[in-house]
Design an enzyme around this catalytic site. Structure first.
Site, PDB file in Angstrom:
ATOM      1  N   CYS A  66      25.922  43.619  34.583  1.00  0.00           N
ATOM      2  CA  CYS A  66      26.587  42.650  35.471  1.00  0.00           C
ATOM      3  C   CYS A  66      26.764  43.577  36.750  1.00  0.00           C
ATOM      4  CB  CYS A  66      27.983  42.251  35.029  1.00  0.00           C
ATOM      5  SG  CYS A  66      29.189  41.759  35.977  1.00  0.00           S
ATOM      6  N   CYS A  69      30.478  43.946  38.148  1.00  0.00           N
ATOM      7  CA  CYS A  69      31.214  44.743  37.338  1.00  0.00           C
ATOM      8  C   CYS A  69      30.954  46.163  37.271  1.00  0.00           C
ATOM      9  CB  CYS A  69      30.924  44.346  35.701  1.00  0.00           C
ATOM     10  SG  CYS A  69      30.953  42.688  35.206  1.00  0.00           S
TER      11      CYS A  69
END
Ligand code: ZN
Length: 141
Positions: A66, A69
């Site tokens: 991600c 993230c």
């Protein structure tokens, strides 16, 4: 008096609240209870912090694939420096440790969940910078 779970050995320590800011050490492994950085936990470790610790937990549900993230990771580390010892910052890799993510019904990442006494008190999805992380957390404590 607060129960603090050690980030190194997961031993449970009792620390007087007025001494939380004085760099307390773990009675079991002698390492620092607060290291100004997030604590990466697996499912069992998370259960221990949530059930045995008294400090609020700010949990970052993330995954290695991600992008947002990974972008938020430095901000989360910066927030740890500012929020300890009031809060412990936890990282859960949702790819490796799916039980906790399933229990909290995490559908998108990054998602931040703030817990007190093992119960959710606030949640937000999407990446934030360090100052927003800190102010969002303090607002809900
Ligand atoms: Zn320890």
């Amino acid at each position: 008096m607060s129960h603090i779970v050690c980030p190194h050995c997961q031993g449970v320590n009792r620390v007087p609240d007025q001494r939380l800011g004085e760099a307390p050490k773990c009675g079991k492994c002698r390492k620092a209870l607060f290291n100004a950085k997030p604590i990466s936990l697996d499912d069992a470790g998370f259960e221990r912090f949530a059930s045995r610790g008294d400090l609020p937990l700010l949990v970052d549900f993330w995954a290695p694939w991600c992008g947002p993230c990974r972008m938020m990771a430095p901000a989360f580390e910066q927030a740890a420096r500012q929020l300890e010892p009031r809060v412990q910052l936890i990282k859960i890799n949702t790819e490796e440790h799916q039980a906790v993510a399933a229990r909290f019904g995490i559908r998108s990442i990054p998602t931040l969940v703030l817990l007190r006494g093992g119960s959710e008190i606030a949640r937000v999805s999407g990446a934030m910078d360090a100052s927003n992380l800190v102010s969002w957390t303090v607002k809900h404590l």
